[in-house]
Design an enzyme around this catalytic site. Structure first.
Site, short mmCIF file in Angstrom:
data_model
loop_
_atom_site.label_atom_id
_atom_site.label_comp_id
_atom_site.label_asym_id
_atom_site.label_seq_id
_atom_site.Cartn_x
_atom_site.Cartn_y
_atom_site.Cartn_z
N ARG A 1 0.81 -1.24 0.00
CA ARG A 1 0.00 0.00 0.00
C ARG A 1 0.83 1.28 0.00
NH1 ARG A 1 -2.75 -3.20 3.60
NH2 ARG A 1 -4.55 -4.20 2.65
N LYS B 1 4.67 11.91 -10.49
CA LYS B 1 3.78 11.15 -11.38
C LYS B 1 4.44 9.82 -11.66
CE LYS B 1 1.34 14.66 -14.08
NZ LYS B 1 1.12 15.12 -15.47
N GLU C 1 12.87 18.93 -23.70
CA GLU C 1 12.21 19.32 -22.44
C GLU C 1 12.93 20.51 -21.81
OE1 GLU C 1 9.42 17.81 -21.98
OE2 GLU C 1 9.64 15.82 -22.86
N LYS D 1 10.75 23.01 -12.76
CA LYS D 1 9.75 21.94 -12.57
C LYS D 1 9.27 21.93 -11.13
CE LYS D 1 7.63 17.90 -13.61
NZ LYS D 1 7.68 16.62 -14.25
N GLU E 1 -2.05 18.64 -10.77
CA GLU E 1 -2.51 19.10 -12.07
C GLU E 1 -4.00 19.43 -12.05
OE1 GLU E 1 -0.71 16.92 -15.24
OE2 GLU E 1 -1.76 18.06 -16.76
N ARG F 1 0.34 23.38 -13.79
CA ARG F 1 1.15 22.27 -14.28
C ARG F 1 0.90 22.02 -15.77
NH1 ARG F 1 2.87 17.10 -10.50
NH2 ARG F 1 4.13 16.06 -12.07
N ASN G 1 2.81 21.24 -20.59
CA ASN G 1 2.39 20.56 -21.82
C ASN G 1 2.73 21.35 -23.07
OD1 ASN G 1 1.33 18.40 -20.43
ND2 ASN G 1 -0.68 19.34 -20.22
N HIS H 1 3.40 19.66 -26.26
CA HIS H 1 3.04 18.26 -26.06
C HIS H 1 1.70 17.87 -26.69
CE1 HIS H 1 6.53 18.02 -23.55
NE2 HIS H 1 6.28 16.76 -23.23
N HIS I 1 2.64 14.86 -28.70
CA HIS I 1 2.14 13.52 -28.33
C HIS I 1 1.41 12.88 -29.51
CE1 HIS I 1 2.04 14.03 -23.69
NE2 HIS I 1 3.04 13.25 -24.04
N HIS J 1 10.45 10.38 -27.91
CA HIS J 1 9.51 11.35 -27.35
C HIS J 1 9.98 12.79 -27.58
CE1 HIS J 1 6.68 13.20 -24.58
NE2 HIS J 1 7.70 13.78 -23.96
N1 LIG Z 1 6.66 10.99 -14.56
C1 LIG Z 1 6.77 12.05 -15.32
O1 LIG Z 1 6.44 13.17 -14.91
C2 LIG Z 1 7.33 11.91 -16.69
C3 LIG Z 1 7.75 13.04 -17.40
C4 LIG Z 1 8.35 12.84 -18.65
C5 LIG Z 1 8.51 11.57 -19.16
N2 LIG Z 1 8.07 10.49 -18.44
C6 LIG Z 1 8.24 9.12 -18.94
O2 LIG Z 1 9.63 8.88 -19.06
C7 LIG Z 1 9.81 7.86 -20.06
C8 LIG Z 1 10.96 8.28 -20.96
O3 LIG Z 1 12.11 8.41 -20.19
P1 LIG Z 1 13.55 8.43 -20.86
O4 LIG Z 1 13.53 9.32 -22.02
O5 LIG Z 1 14.52 8.66 -19.77
O6 LIG Z 1 13.66 6.98 -21.48
P2 LIG Z 1 14.26 5.58 -20.95
O7 LIG Z 1 14.07 5.44 -19.51
O8 LIG Z 1 13.67 4.55 -21.85
O9 LIG Z 1 15.80 5.73 -21.30
C9 LIG Z 1 16.21 5.82 -22.64
C10 LIG Z 1 17.27 4.75 -22.97
O10 LIG Z 1 18.52 5.15 -22.43
C11 LIG Z 1 19.07 4.13 -21.62
N3 LIG Z 1 19.82 4.82 -20.57
C12 LIG Z 1 19.33 5.44 -19.49
N4 LIG Z 1 20.29 6.07 -18.83
C13 LIG Z 1 21.44 5.81 -19.49
C14 LIG Z 1 22.80 6.20 -19.27
N5 LIG Z 1 23.13 7.03 -18.29
N6 LIG Z 1 23.73 5.72 -20.14
C15 LIG Z 1 23.35 4.95 -21.19
N7 LIG Z 1 22.12 4.56 -21.44
C16 LIG Z 1 21.15 5.00 -20.60
C17 LIG Z 1 17.91 3.32 -21.16
O11 LIG Z 1 18.30 2.00 -20.87
C18 LIG Z 1 16.98 3.38 -22.37
O12 LIG Z 1 17.34 2.41 -23.30
C19 LIG Z 1 8.49 7.71 -20.78
O13 LIG Z 1 7.88 6.51 -20.38
C20 LIG Z 1 7.67 8.90 -20.30
O14 LIG Z 1 6.29 8.62 -20.25
C21 LIG Z 1 7.51 10.64 -17.23
ZN LIG Z 2 7.70 15.36 -22.54
#
Ligand SMILES: NC(=O)c1ccc[n+]([C@@H]2O[C@H](COP(=O)([O-])OP(=O)(O)OC[C@H]3O[C@@H](n4cnc5c(N)ncnc54)[C@H](O)[C@@H]3O)[C@@H](O)[C@H]2O)c1
Ligand SMILES: [Zn+2]
Length: 360
Positions: free
Chosen positions: A122, A144, A186, A223, A233, A238, A242, A245, A249, A262
């Site tokens: 939980r 999030k 971003e 942020k 949000e 917040r 976007n 986005h 998106h 992305h």
């Molecule tokens: N929670 C939120 O507020 C929020 C905001 C923006 C994005 N997101 C989410 O984040 C995700 C995208 O995150 P991301 O862009 O970090 O992608 P990711 O986590 O898939 O990382 C991208 C790639 O880089 C690799 N990697 C990570 N760190 C590394 C490093 N230091 N050296 C070498 N390789 C490395 C990973 O293994 C992966 O293959 C999406 O699912 C998105 O929905 C969430």
């Molecule tokens: Zn984004």
């Protein structure tokens, strides 16, 4: 090292940004968790081999011997099936309601591990150790968490704030160039909506990685302030995040997930939003060009791939959960560094801005 506080009453936490933080992670974690609790490092198959050992060693020295749970790299790991697997490994590893999760990786690992922490017994605390630009400037802050379903992204999840965020900019050295660059969509978004004074620092970070600490900290600050103003949000603040986005998106989905990263799709969304901001928001074309050239600097796409139709993008946009009751609430810039939500943008104007993304 730089420290930024995210102030949310009982859910407040600190974000530490610096080079080489991983090696002393255990000491920082010892300040937020009771001595000797069980921890699980959740990471992926790319990041784990690079950074789990030094992190685990530091945790052991601080008296938190961790279980290490590794998921496959990539968006597909943000699933209920994967969350269940992680949680079951933690149960078998004797974690319980007094334990904590350490998310080591990009946004995928952060969202997944944060979600596991939100539902495990939980809800247990967790620490974010983000290793991508996206994760350091965006996803690790704000609480999030969640996973995807076959029907769409981030449909299942929970607001669950971390207890601490440790952003070691040294880990960005191993990011592939394309992933490094996409994160700047971003960063440029943050500057565009809140801090035009950041533009020179973004330029500098392109050539000089020693500027990354200051740059990440400045983005965390933006942020953090927005999350503080609108944790769940609801007030609209917040929603400014976007920017780029709504269309971005839709491009990402219409092109088929994986075609664009992305941040690449968001760069196109930002370019379209800049056009709309000039047309109806009062943005000076000179400001629009300055933001566009920052996107160019990080090799982010300028033109939409020919196979992605405007109709498909609009159709996908209509299904966006952020479209409150069919009304388009679109983030525009009034000037560089100042954004607002407009209810005036029409579908026809959006279609026109998307068409203008096509190569001449
Ligand atoms: N929670 C939120 O507020 C929020 C905001 C923006 C994005 N997101 C989410 O984040 C995700 C995208 O995150 P991301 O862009 O970090 O992608 P990711 O986590 O898939 O990382 C991208 C790639 O880089 C690799 N990697 C990570 N760190 C590394 C490093 N230091 N050296 C070498 N390789 C490395 C990973 O293994 C992966 O293959 C999406 O699912 C998105 O929905 C969430
Ligand atoms: Zn984004």
């Amino acid at each position: 090292m730089r420290a930024i506080d995210v102030t949310l009453k009982s859910r407040s936490y600190g974000v530490l940004v610096g080079n080489g933080l991983l090696a002393s992670a255990g000491d920082f974690i010892a300040k937020v968790f009771p001595a000797g609790i069980r921890t699980a490092i959740v990471t992926d198959g790319t990041v784990g081999p690079l950074y789990a050992d030094p992190l685990a060693a530091s945790l052991r020295r601080a008296g938190f011997p961790p279980l290490v749970v590794t998921v496959p790299p990539g968006e597909a790991s943000k699933s209920m099936a994967c969350a269940e697997r992680v949680c079951r490994e933690m149960v078998r590893g004797q974690l319980d309601r007094s334990s904590a999760v350490i998310a080591l990786g990009g946004g995928v690992v952060g969202d997944l591990a944060g979600f596991c922490a939100a539902i495990f017994f939980r809800g247990i605390p967790y620490v974010q150790v983000p290793t991508t630009v996206v994760a350091q400037v965006d996803s690790s802050i704000g609480g999030k968490t969640g996973v995807n379903t076959g029907e769409g992204k981030n449909l299942l999840g929970s607001f669950h704030q971390p207890s601490l965020v440790l952003a070691d900019v040294g880990t960005l050295d191993t990011l592939p160039r394309r992933e490094f660059n996409e994160g700047f969509a971003e960063v440029i978004k943050h500057a565009a909506i809140r801090d035009a004074g950041m533009f020179p620092l973004i330029e500098r970070a392109h050539a000089d990685r020693s500027a990354l600490g200051e740059l990440v900290a400045r983005n965390v600050e933006i942020k953090a302030r927005i999350v503080e103003a609108d944790e769940r949000e609801t007030s609209g603040e917040r929603a400014l995040l976007n920017f780029g986005h709504t269309i971005g998106h839709a491009i990402e989905a219409a092109a088929g997930y994986g075609a664009y990263l992305h941040g690449e799709a968001i760069a196109l969304g930002i370019r379209a939003a800049l056009q709309l901001s000039e047309d109806i928001g009062g943005l000076a074309p000179r400001d629009g060009r300055a933001i566009g050239s920052l996107l160019d600097r990080f090799e982010l796409p300028r033109h939409l791939a020919p196979g992605v139709s405007t109709a498909a993008i609009l159709e996908t946009m209509g299904r966006d959960k952020k479209f409150a009751a069919g009304r388009i609430r679109f983030v525009l810039l009034r000037r560089a560094g100042e954004a607002f939500v407009s209810g005036e943008v029409t579908t026809a104007q959006i279609a026109d801005a998307v068409d203008r993304l096509r190569a001449p």
